[in-house]
Design an enzyme around this catalytic site. Sequence first.
Site, short mmCIF file in Angstrom:
data_model
loop_
_atom_site.label_atom_id
_atom_site.label_comp_id
_atom_site.label_asym_id
_atom_site.label_seq_id
_atom_site.Cartn_x
_atom_site.Cartn_y
_atom_site.Cartn_z
N ASN A 9 32.53 68.69 37.93
CA ASN A 9 32.04 67.61 37.07
C ASN A 9 30.62 67.99 36.66
O ASN A 9 29.68 67.87 37.46
CB ASN A 9 32.06 66.28 37.86
CG ASN A 9 31.40 65.14 37.10
OD1 ASN A 9 31.09 65.26 35.92
ND2 ASN A 9 31.17 64.03 37.79
N TRP A 10 30.48 68.47 35.43
CA TRP A 10 29.18 69.02 35.01
C TRP A 10 28.19 67.95 34.58
O TRP A 10 27.03 68.25 34.25
CB TRP A 10 29.40 70.05 33.88
CG TRP A 10 30.14 71.27 34.36
CD1 TRP A 10 30.48 71.56 35.65
CD2 TRP A 10 30.61 72.37 33.55
NE1 TRP A 10 31.14 72.77 35.69
CE2 TRP A 10 31.24 73.29 34.43
CE3 TRP A 10 30.57 72.66 32.19
CZ2 TRP A 10 31.81 74.48 33.98
CZ3 TRP A 10 31.14 73.84 31.76
CH2 TRP A 10 31.75 74.74 32.63
N LYS A 11 28.64 66.71 34.54
CA LYS A 11 27.77 65.57 34.20
C LYS A 11 26.98 65.86 32.93
O LYS A 11 27.48 66.52 32.03
CB LYS A 11 26.88 65.23 35.40
CG LYS A 11 27.70 64.99 36.67
CD LYS A 11 26.92 64.37 37.80
CE LYS A 11 27.84 64.20 39.01
NZ LYS A 11 27.23 63.52 40.12
N HIS A 97 33.85 56.84 37.70
CA HIS A 97 32.84 57.51 38.53
C HIS A 97 31.74 56.49 38.87
O HIS A 97 31.41 55.64 38.05
CB HIS A 97 32.25 58.70 37.76
CG HIS A 97 31.40 59.57 38.64
ND1 HIS A 97 30.11 59.23 38.96
CD2 HIS A 97 31.66 60.74 39.28
CE1 HIS A 97 29.61 60.16 39.75
NE2 HIS A 97 30.53 61.09 39.96
N GLU A 169 34.82 59.25 46.70
CA GLU A 169 33.44 59.73 46.59
C GLU A 169 32.48 58.67 47.13
O GLU A 169 32.11 57.74 46.40
CB GLU A 169 33.09 59.99 45.12
CG GLU A 169 33.91 61.07 44.46
CD GLU A 169 33.12 61.73 43.33
OE1 GLU A 169 32.91 62.95 43.40
OE2 GLU A 169 32.70 61.04 42.39
N GLY A 175 25.26 63.85 45.20
CA GLY A 175 23.98 64.46 44.78
C GLY A 175 22.87 64.34 45.80
O GLY A 175 21.71 64.60 45.49
N GLY A 235 30.04 68.22 41.93
CA GLY A 235 28.97 68.04 40.94
C GLY A 235 28.02 69.23 40.95
O GLY A 235 28.26 70.25 40.32
N GLY A 236 26.93 69.10 41.68
CA GLY A 236 25.85 70.10 41.69
C GLY A 236 26.33 71.54 41.87
O GLY A 236 25.95 72.43 41.11
P1 PGA Z 1 27.79 66.19 43.90
O1 PGA Z 1 28.52 65.22 42.83
O2 PGA Z 1 28.77 67.27 44.26
O3 PGA Z 1 26.57 66.71 43.18
O4 PGA Z 1 27.44 65.36 45.07
C1 PGA Z 1 29.86 64.87 42.98
C2 PGA Z 1 30.29 63.93 41.88
O5 PGA Z 1 29.48 63.10 41.43
O6 PGA Z 1 31.44 63.98 41.43
#
Ligand code: PGA
Length: 270
Positions: A9-11, A97, A169, A175, A235-236
């Site tokens: 998930n590249w946000k 999300h 999640e 994050g 994410g990250g």
């Molecule tokens: P993260 O994000 O791996 O940076 O904790 C996960 C997400 O929001 O799907």
Amino acid sequence: MRRPLVMGNWKLNGNKAVIEDLIKGIDIELNGVEGVDIAIAPPVMFLDLAKQLLSQVQSKIILGAQNVDVNLNGSFTGDISPRMLKEFGTTYVIIGHSERREYHAESDELVAKKFASVKESGMVPILCIGESNAQNEAGETLEVCTRQLDAVIKIQGVDALNGTVIAYEPIWAIGTGKAATSKNAQYIHSAIRAHIAVQSEEVAKNVIIQYGGSVKPENAAAYFTQPDIDGALVGGAALNAKSFAVIAKKAATAKDLIYSRTQFIGKNII
Ligand code: PGA
């Protein structure tokens, strides 16, 4: 048999050059890796670019989106329709999300409607559920998760979860670098599956439940060796081709072992 799914998930990150580098990097790193579905959700602006780049290298990487509107068309300024995502080669759509729930006040009901709309448009929703830090400390984790899940089941019926994906999640883990322990995540995943099994054992057995929240190359294997964790929403760590590839490879190796063992046990019982 369930198949693990690891999705990046590249946000709200990247630009054309970064997206191109990432896609090419991930494709090279994961070329020939079997036993795991790998997906990326770039910002919607870059879906077309991503689609072109993936088809140029005949990549097996699947395209996803981070959000969508409930409406298919009409006077909804600024929104993106499920049909449009589909036209741009999208297979998975992340729904609900916690960042959407928090910054855009998306309710359980709206998320459930989006879930329905995505399915009707022939794509696969990834339904994100999870508790805040305060809810976790108050021991409300399961209550929150089942409430978010039941909003979908109430509108659509339990069979609507067939062929879809749930992502557990915990908000406090997203994050933050403070990931849930694999044992705790497994406990919640099995409870979510048990909750679904009350209405349909078949759906519960088949639905993919990903874990998300500070998944990194270092902790990924611990999740994937748990029987009810079927992959990760990342994410990250998904913004680095090598890190993301390590996570996906760990899913392929670990899940191959776990699922075959589960099947073996199942056969023995029968
Ligand atoms: P993260 O994000 O791996 O940076 O904790 C996960 C997400 O929001 O799907």
